[in-house]
Scaffold this active site. Structure first.
Site, PDB file in Angstrom:
ATOM      1  CB  ALA A  60      -0.870  -0.033   1.252  1.00  0.00           C
ATOM      2  N   GLY A  99       0.452  -5.104   0.542  1.00  0.00           N
ATOM      3  CA  GLY A  99      -0.748  -5.040  -0.280  1.00  0.00           C
ATOM      4  C   GLY A  99      -0.533  -5.624  -1.668  1.00  0.00           C
ATOM      5  CD  GLU A 102      -2.807  -7.584   2.362  1.00  0.00           C
ATOM      6  OE1 GLU A 102      -2.582  -6.401   2.045  1.00  0.00           O
ATOM      7  OE2 GLU A 102      -3.263  -7.922   3.463  1.00  0.00           O
ATOM      8  CD  GLU A 122       1.668  -5.813   5.067  1.00  0.00           C
ATOM      9  OE1 GLU A 122       2.573  -6.672   5.179  1.00  0.00           O
ATOM     10  OE2 GLU A 122       0.881  -5.782   4.095  1.00  0.00           O
TER      11      GLU A 122
END
Ligand SMILES: CCCCCCC[C@H](O)CC(=O)SCCNC(=O)CCNC(=O)[C@H](O)C(C)(C)COP(=O)([O-])OP(=O)([O-])OC[C@H]1O[C@@H](n2cnc3c(N)ncnc32)[C@H](O)[C@@H]1OP(=O)([O-])[O-]
Ligand SMILES: NC(=O)c1ccc[n+]([C@@H]2O[C@H](COP(=O)([O-])OP(=O)(O)OC[C@H]3O[C@@H](n4cnc5c(N)ncnc54)[C@H](O)[C@@H]3O)[C@@H](O)[C@H]2O)c1
Length: 720
Positions: A60, A99, A102, A122
Site C-alpha cells: 500500500a 498489499g 495481497e 507490515e
C-alpha cells in the site's frame, strides 16, 4: 497509473506508479475499473496483473496512511479480482510485498519471475497485512509458515514461495510471455477451487498449539512490540472463524494498530531512514547535486577494537584493505583476531567458508604507513589523542595520492583540527563507526568547515555500500551521538539522589532500551569512562577526587570513579555496578549489596539527602536532557534535521524503533510539556548546563511559525 491493453485475448493491467508501484488511490481505482472492464469484455479470456518498471506493487502507499484515505479500499479491489468471471493471473517480479502480495493472493493464479521476492513487511511498520493477507496466506501455506512469515516480515525467494504454495510457477525470461503461456495451459479450468475465500485452512485443528508456541517466542523476541502479537491473533482468527468474520477481526486489529503510537513511530522511522541518506551542506551542495568517487581500495590505521572492526566491514564488501599497526607483533595479533571474528560469522551462518577466505585474501597487513600511497581512502582508528592523530595525518598528506580521502574514526575530536595539518583539508572527514563496528549499523559521517561535497558524497555512499546506515553531522565536540547522550550523566545523578542502578536500568528497559545504562557501562568497562574523565580533567588542569562534586561550575558525580578505585571494572573483573558469576562464565548481572552500601556511603560523605525517585522522573531526566541537547544540535546545524538524530539513536544506541527516536518521542509527548519539564529541571539543577533550555525548542513552543520548516519534521503536527 494502471495501463490497460488487450493482447491475444488477454487483458493486461500494467501498474505504473514508480518507484515501487505502491497501491495508491489511483492504482486501486485503475485496478478495480480495469478488472470490471475486462470481465465485461467478451473478447477477453483472462486478465494479467503485472508491474511496470522494477517491481510488482511493493505494498500500500504508506504516505497515504497519514491522511484520511479514500475508497476503493484494497479489500474491495481484491474481492472484485477474486469474483471476476475471467481467471486473473498475477505476474510477480521485483518485490511483491504487503498489499502487493495481497492483490496477488486475490488473483486465481500467481507466476513469479525467478528473482522475485514476496513477503508481508507490515509488521515493520507496526501493522498487519490488512487486506486479508492474514486470512488468505494460511489457506495456501498452512498456519506455521504463515505465522512465521507474517510476524517476522521476512521476504521469501520465488523458489521458497513455490515450495510454500504461494506461487504456482517460477519462470525465467520474459515474464509476460511466460505468464501467457502458463495461462493458456490452465484456461477453462474451474475457478472456484482457486478462490481462497472459499477454501479452508488445512491445519486449522492445530491452531491453539501453534498459536501458543508462536506467542511464547514472540513475547521473548519482541519485548514491548504489539504488532507481531496482533498478526498472530488475526491468523488464529483465520483458522477459528468463518472467512467473513475472520476478515472483520483482521480489520479491527489493523485499525487499532494503525491508530496507535507504535505504528506512527515505525512509519516515521521508515521515512526518516530514507531522509537521513539525503543531505544538504550550508554551501548549497547536496546529495542531489554531488557525485561520489568510487572507492576501490582502502587502508585502516590502528588495528584495535575499532580498526579491526572497520577493516572487516570493508573486506566483507569486497574492498581490499591494508591494515596498519605499530609493529609486526601487534599486526599479527590483529590479523589473527580478525580471522577468529570471521570464523565466528561462519559458525553463525552469516558467511560461508569461501566468503571468509575471499575476505582474508583481500586483507593485507603493514607495520608502517609508507605503503599507503595508492589507496583511495584511509580510515585512521588510533588512540583518541589529537597530537597522535595530527602526526599521522601530516604523514598521510605527504604519502597518499592527492585524490585519496583521509578520514578519522575519532569519537569526539574536531575534524577541522585534524584537517588543519594537511594541505588538502577538503579531502578530510570523520567516519565514526560504532562498536562493534562489524555489527553496529550506524556510520556517523562528519564534515569539517573545509570538507568538500565530493568527500561527503563519497563517505555517505561508502556507508551504503558496506551495509551501514549513514548519517551526516557537522563537526563539534562529540558530534550528534556522543554529544547528545546525557543518559549516563543523569543516571549517575539520579543514583546520588535516591535511585539504585538496577531501578534505573529496569525503567530504561521497560521503556524499550535493550539494556539499561549501568549494564552497558559494565559491559564496555568502567575504566573506559574513567580514562575519558581523567583526560578531560588533565585538559582543564584539575585533579579529580572521590569527593569531587563540581567541575568548573558543573555538577559532577564521582560514583563511577569509586567503582574504578575498588577495581570494579565491570564484566571483565566480575564486578562493576553489578556482580557477575565469572566462575560459570555468566554475563547475567546480579544486584550487589556492596554497591548499594558504597552508594549510601558516598551520599553520606557528600551530605546528599536521598529521596524516593519515580519511574516517571527517571525517564524524564534521562530522556528530556538528551532531547534538549538534540534541539541545540539542530539549532547549531550540527544535524540538519531531527530525522538524522533519531536514526543515529536507533542504529547507534538501539533506541526502540517503535518509539521513533528521542526527537520523535518528544513530539509524541508534546513539545510544550517537554519544554516545561526541561525548564523545571533547569530550575532544580542549575549546575547542569544540559538543562539550560534550547532556544529552538523554546521558539517551537512559543512561536512555531518562526521556525524554518526544514528544521522540524513534517510529521509533528499530523502525528502520523
Ligand atoms: C480498509 C483496510 C485497508 C488496509 C490496507 C492494508 C494494505 C497492506 O496490508 C498494508 C501495506 O501494504 S503497508 C506497506 C507494505 N510494504 C512495505 O512496507 C514495503 C516498504 N518498502 C520497502 O521495503 C522498500 O522500499 C522496497 C524493498 C520496496 C524497495 O527498496 P529500495 O529499492 O531500496 O527503495 P527505497 O529507497 O526503499 O524506496 C524507494 C522510494 O519509494 C518509497 N517507498 C517504498 N515503499 C513505499 C510504499 N509502500 N509506499 C510509499 N512509498 C514507498 C520510499 O520512501 C523511497 O522514496 P523516498 O522519496 O526516497 O523516501
Ligand atoms: N572503542 C569504542 O567503542 C569506539 C567507538 C567509536 C570510536 N572510537 C574511536 O576509535 C579510535 C580507536 O579506538 P579503539 O577503541 O579501537 O582503540 P584501541 O586502543 O582498541 O586501538 C587503537 C589501536 O591503534 C594502534 N596505534 C596506535 N598508534 C598507532 C600508530 N602510530 N600506527 C598504527 N597503529 C597505531 C594501537 O596499537 C591500537 O591497536 C579512537 O579514536 C576512539 O575514540 C572508539
Amino acid at each position: 497509473m494502471v495501463d490497460y491493453r488487450v493482447e491475444d485475448q488477454f487483458a493486461i493491467l500494467e501498474i505504473n506508479n514508480p518507484p515501487v508501484n505502491a497501491l495508491s488511490l489511483h492504482v486501486r481505482e485503475g485496478l478495480l475499473n480495469g478488472v470490471l472492464r475486462a470481465s465485461a469484455d467478451n473478447n477477453v479470456k483472462a486478465i494479467i496483473l503485472i508491474g511496470k518498471g522494477k517491481t510488482f506493487p511493493s505494498g500500500a502507499d504508506i504516505k497515504e496512511f497519514s491522511r484520511p484515505g479514500k475508497a476503493p479500499w484494497l479489500p474491495e479491489v481484491g474481492h472484485t479480482i477474486e469474483s471476476s468471471n475471467k481467471p486473473v493471473f498475477s505476474a510477480l517480479h521485483g518485490t511483491a510485498l504487503g498489499g502487493g502480495l495481497e492483490i496477488a493472493l486475490f488473483s486465481h493464479y500467481r507466476i513469479a519471475e525467478k528473482t522475485a521476492k514476496v513477503g508481508f513487511p507490515e509488521v515493520h511498520l507496526g501493522l498487519l497485512p490488512g487486506a486479508e493477507g492474514t486470512i488468505r496466506l494460511p489457506r495456501l501455506t498452512g498456519l506455521v509458515i504463515a505465522m512465521e512469515m507474517i510476524t517476522s516480515g521476512r521476504q521469501v525467494s520465488a523458489k521458497e514461495a513455490l515450495k510454500f504454495g504461494i506461487v504456482d510457477k517460477v519462470v525465467e525470461g520474459n515474464l509476460l510471455k511466460e505468464t501467457k503461456a502458463f495461462a493458456k495451459s490452465v484456461l477453462g479450468q474451474p475457478l472456484e477451487p482457486r478462490k481462497l475465500s472459499l477454501c479452508g485452512v488445512k491445519d486449522a485443528d492445530q491452531v491453539d498449539k501453534y498459536y501458543e508456541a508462536a506467542l511464547k517466542e514472540l513475547l521473548k523476541k519482541y519485548r514491548g512490540v504489539i504488532a507481531p502479537v496482533s498478526c498472530l491473533k488475526s491468523i488464529r482468527g483465520s483458522a477459528q472463524l468463518p472467512y467473513k468474520e475472520a476478515a472483520e477481526l483482521e480489520r479491527t486489529l489493523f485499525s487499532e494498530l494503525m491508530s496507535g503510537a507504535q505504528s506512527a513511530a515505525l512509519r516515521y522511522s521508515f521515512f526518516a531512514e530514507r531522509a537521513a541518506s539525503r543531505w544538504n551542506l550550508p554551501n548549497g551542495a547536496s546529495s542531489a547535486n554531488s557525485k561520489p568517487l568510487t572507492i576501490k581500495s582502502a587502508a585502516v590505521i590502528g588495528a584495535g577494537t575499532m580498526g579491526s572492526g572497520i577493516a572487516i566491514c570493508l573486506i566483507r564488501s569486497g574492498i581490499p584493505v591494508i591494515l596498519v599497526e605499530q609493529n609486526e607483533k601487534m599486526l599479527e595479533n590483529a590479523l589473527r583476531n580478525i580471522g577468529y571474528i570471521l570464523q565466528g560469522s561462519v559458525k553463525l551462518g552469516r558467511m560461508t567458508v569461501d566468503q571468509r577466505s575471499d575476505c582474508l585474501r583481500i586483507l593485507q597487513g603493514a607495520a608502517s604507513i609508507e605503503k599507503l600511497k595508492d589507496v583511495d581512502i584511509v580510515i585512521e582508528a588510533v588512540y583518541e589523542n589529537l597530537k597522535l592523530k595530527q602526526e599521522i595525518f601530516e604523514k598521510l598528506d605527504k604519502i597518499c595520492k592527492p585524490t585519496a580521502l583521509l578520514c578519522s574514526n575519532t569519537s569526539t575530536l574536531d575534524i577541522d583540527l585534524i584537517a588543519s595539518v594537511t594541505s588538502k583539508p577538503d579531502r578530510v572527514a570523520g567516519t565514526h563507526f560504532f562498536a562493534p563496528a562489524y555489527i553496529m549499523k550506524l556510520l556517523e559521517n562528519i564534515y569539517g568547515s573545509k570538507t568538500s561535497p565530493i568527500t561527503v558524497a563519497t563517505i555517505m555512499d561508502l556507508g551504503k555500500k558496506i551495509g551501514k546506515i549513514s548519517v551526516l553531522s557537522k563537526t563539534c565536540d562529540g558530534f550528534i551521538a556522543n554529544r547528545m547522550n546525557k543518559i549516563g550523566t543523569e543516571a549517575a545523578f539520579l543514583v546520588e539522589e535516591g535511585a539504585l542502578p538496577h531501578d534505573i536500568d529496569q525503567v530504561l528497559e521497560d521503556f524499550g532500551m535493550p539494556m539499561g545504562v549501568f549494564k552497558v557501562s559494565d559491559l564496555s568497562g568502567i575504566d573506559i569512562g574513567w580514562s575519558i574523565r581523567q583526560e578531560m580533567a588533565k585538559k582543564q588542569g584539575i585533579t579529580l577526587t572521590l569527593e569531587t562534586h563540581y567541575v568548573s561550575g558543573e555538577r559532577y558525580s564521582s560514583l563511577a570513579d569509586r567503582l574504578y578505585n575498588l577495581g570494579r571494572l565491570g564484566l571483565k573483573t566480575g564486578k562493576g555496578w553489578y556482580r557477575y558469576n565469572n566462575a560459570s562464565n555468566s554475563r547475567k548481572p546480579i544486584i550487589d549489596p556492596d554497591v548499594t552500601d558504597m552508594i549510601l556511603n558516598h551520599c553520606e560523605k557528600l551530605r546528599i539527602k536521598r529521596r524516593q525517585i519515580s519511574p516517571q522522573e527517571i525517564i524524564e531526566r534521562c530522556l528530556y536532557a538528551t532531547v534538549n541537547e538534540g534541539f541545540k544540535i539542530l539549532e547549531e546545524g550540527v544535524a540538519e534535521k531531527p530525522e538524522d538524530i533519531d536514526i543515529v539513536w536507533q542504529y547507534g544506541f538501539s533506541f526502540p524503533r517503535y518509539r521513533g527516536g528521542p526527537m520523535f518521542y518528544a513530539s509524541q509527548v508534546g513539545l510544550k510539556k517537554v519544554y516545561e519539564r526541561i525548564c523545571y529541571y533547569h530550575e532544580s539543577f542549575p549546575y547542569s548546563k544540559h538543562w539550560l533550555p534550547s532556544d529552538l525548542l523554546k521558539k517551537l513552543v512559543s512561536h512555531p511559525n518562526e521556525v524554518p520548516i526544514n528544521l522540524w519534521m513534517n510529521y509533528t503536527n499530523s502525528k502520523l
